[in-house]
Design a protein around this motif. Structure first.
Motif, PDB file in Angstrom:
ATOM      1  N   CYS A 154       0.840  -1.102   0.103  1.00  0.00           N
ATOM      2  CA  CYS A 154       0.129  -0.073  -0.036  1.00  0.00           C
ATOM      3  C   CYS A 154       0.805   1.328  -0.200  1.00  0.00           C
ATOM      4  N   ARG A 155       2.108   1.034  -0.503  1.00  0.00           N
ATOM      5  CA  ARG A 155       3.047   2.353  -0.299  1.00  0.00           C
ATOM      6  C   ARG A 155       2.585   3.356  -1.086  1.00  0.00           C
ATOM      7  N   GLU A 156       1.925   3.109  -2.186  1.00  0.00           N
ATOM      8  CA  GLU A 156       1.433   4.198  -3.125  1.00  0.00           C
ATOM      9  C   GLU A 156       0.699   5.334  -2.442  1.00  0.00           C
ATOM     10  N   GLY A 157      -0.056   4.834  -1.400  1.00  0.00           N
ATOM     11  CA  GLY A 157      -0.937   5.796  -0.552  1.00  0.00           C
ATOM     12  C   GLY A 157      -2.105   6.191  -1.265  1.00  0.00           C
ATOM     13  N   GLN A 158      -2.542   5.216  -2.334  1.00  0.00           N
ATOM     14  CA  GLN A 158      -3.861   5.558  -2.933  1.00  0.00           C
ATOM     15  C   GLN A 158      -5.231   5.213  -2.061  1.00  0.00           C
ATOM     16  N   VAL A 159      -5.920   6.399  -1.769  1.00  0.00           N
ATOM     17  CA  VAL A 159      -7.233   6.106  -0.870  1.00  0.00           C
ATOM     18  C   VAL A 159      -8.312   5.531  -1.953  1.00  0.00           C
ATOM     19  N   SER A 160      -8.850   4.652  -1.739  1.00  0.00           N
ATOM     20  CA  SER A 160     -10.103   4.203  -2.865  1.00  0.00           C
ATOM     21  C   SER A 160     -11.500   4.650  -2.401  1.00  0.00           C
ATOM     22  N   HIS A 161     -11.711   4.268  -0.919  1.00  0.00           N
ATOM     23  CA  HIS A 161     -12.803   4.449  -0.606  1.00  0.00           C
ATOM     24  C   HIS A 161     -12.615   5.015   0.921  1.00  0.00           C
ATOM     25  N   VAL A 162     -13.788   5.939   1.455  1.00  0.00           N
ATOM     26  CA  VAL A 162     -13.772   6.215   2.770  1.00  0.00           C
ATOM     27  C   VAL A 162     -15.232   6.233   3.060  1.00  0.00           C
ATOM     28  N   TYR A 163     -15.558   5.475   4.286  1.00  0.00           N
ATOM     29  CA  TYR A 163     -16.903   5.281   4.794  1.00  0.00           C
ATOM     30  C   TYR A 163     -16.798   6.008   6.433  1.00  0.00           C
ATOM     31  N   ARG A 164     -17.931   6.540   6.457  1.00  0.00           N
ATOM     32  CA  ARG A 164     -18.322   7.152   7.879  1.00  0.00           C
ATOM     33  C   ARG A 164     -19.083   6.146   8.415  1.00  0.00           C
ATOM     34  N   MET A 165     -18.975   5.644   9.680  1.00  0.00           N
ATOM     35  CA  MET A 165     -19.748   4.957  10.447  1.00  0.00           C
ATOM     36  C   MET A 165     -20.537   5.432  11.508  1.00  0.00           C
ATOM     37  N   GLY A 166     -21.676   6.085  11.089  1.00  0.00           N
ATOM     38  CA  GLY A 166     -22.397   6.938  12.077  1.00  0.00           C
ATOM     39  C   GLY A 166     -21.476   7.822  12.531  1.00  0.00           C
ATOM     40  N   ASP A 167     -21.612   8.289  13.744  1.00  0.00           N
ATOM     41  CA  ASP A 167     -20.723   9.395  14.247  1.00  0.00           C
ATOM     42  C   ASP A 167     -19.622   8.954  14.918  1.00  0.00           C
ATOM     43  N   LEU A 168     -19.289   7.290  15.058  1.00  0.00           N
ATOM     44  CA  LEU A 168     -18.217   7.019  15.515  1.00  0.00           C
ATOM     45  C   LEU A 168     -16.932   6.837  15.044  1.00  0.00           C
ATOM     46  N   TYR A 169     -16.902   6.341  13.905  1.00  0.00           N
ATOM     47  CA  TYR A 169     -15.732   5.888  13.160  1.00  0.00           C
ATOM     48  C   TYR A 169     -15.591   6.238  11.900  1.00  0.00           C
ATOM     49  N   GLU A 170     -14.586   6.414  10.982  1.00  0.00           N
ATOM     50  CA  GLU A 170     -14.422   6.676   9.731  1.00  0.00           C
ATOM     51  C   GLU A 170     -13.304   5.580   9.292  1.00  0.00           C
ATOM     52  N   HIS A 171     -13.754   4.799   8.278  1.00  0.00           N
ATOM     53  CA  HIS A 171     -12.712   3.833   7.624  1.00  0.00           C
ATOM     54  C   HIS A 171     -12.040   4.227   6.323  1.00  0.00           C
ATOM     55  N   VAL A 172     -10.776   4.350   6.418  1.00  0.00           N
ATOM     56  CA  VAL A 172     -10.018   4.979   5.169  1.00  0.00           C
ATOM     57  C   VAL A 172      -9.367   3.856   4.428  1.00  0.00           C
TER      58      VAL A 172
END
Length: 104
Positions: free
Chosen positions: A47-65
């Motif tokens: 994952c060294r290129e650091g390309q973020v494909s998706h980001v998901y907000r999980m309610g008001d608790l977490y964010e998944h990058v």
């Protein structure tokens, strides 16, 4: 920097009400954390290129990058605790069908 590899159960516990984030800035700079993740936590993923494909907000608790690897369906997920404004941990997410063999 201390990192935390999440178990499947811990990762699953951060998933609720996922909503894809299509624009905006992350709630914090997490790249120093990503650079500190031990190589063995990536397995065969690069994952060294650091390309973020998706980001998901999980309610008001977490964010998944999701940071892309060289393989489709395999990404390093950085879980951000929104209330604490810190990285909660990371998890190598494999959404490929069961019994899919990854190259070595």
């Amino acid at each position: 920097m201390q990192t935390r590899l999440l178990s499947k159960e811990e990762f699953d516990a951060t998933r609720s009400q996922p909503e894809r984030v299509n624009a905006g800035e992350p709630p914090m700079d997490f790249w120093a954390y990503v650079e500190s993740i031990p190589a063995e936590d990536f397995g065969v993923a690069d994952c060294r290129e650091g390309q973020v494909s998706h980001v998901y907000r999980m309610g008001d608790l977490y964010e998944h990058v999701l940071i892309n690897s060289q393989f489709q369906g395999l990404a390093m997920v950085v879980v951000i605790d929104l209330a604490a404004a810190r990285v909660y941990g990371h998890y190598l997410l494999d959404i490929n069908p069961v019994n899919t063999q990854m190259p070595e």
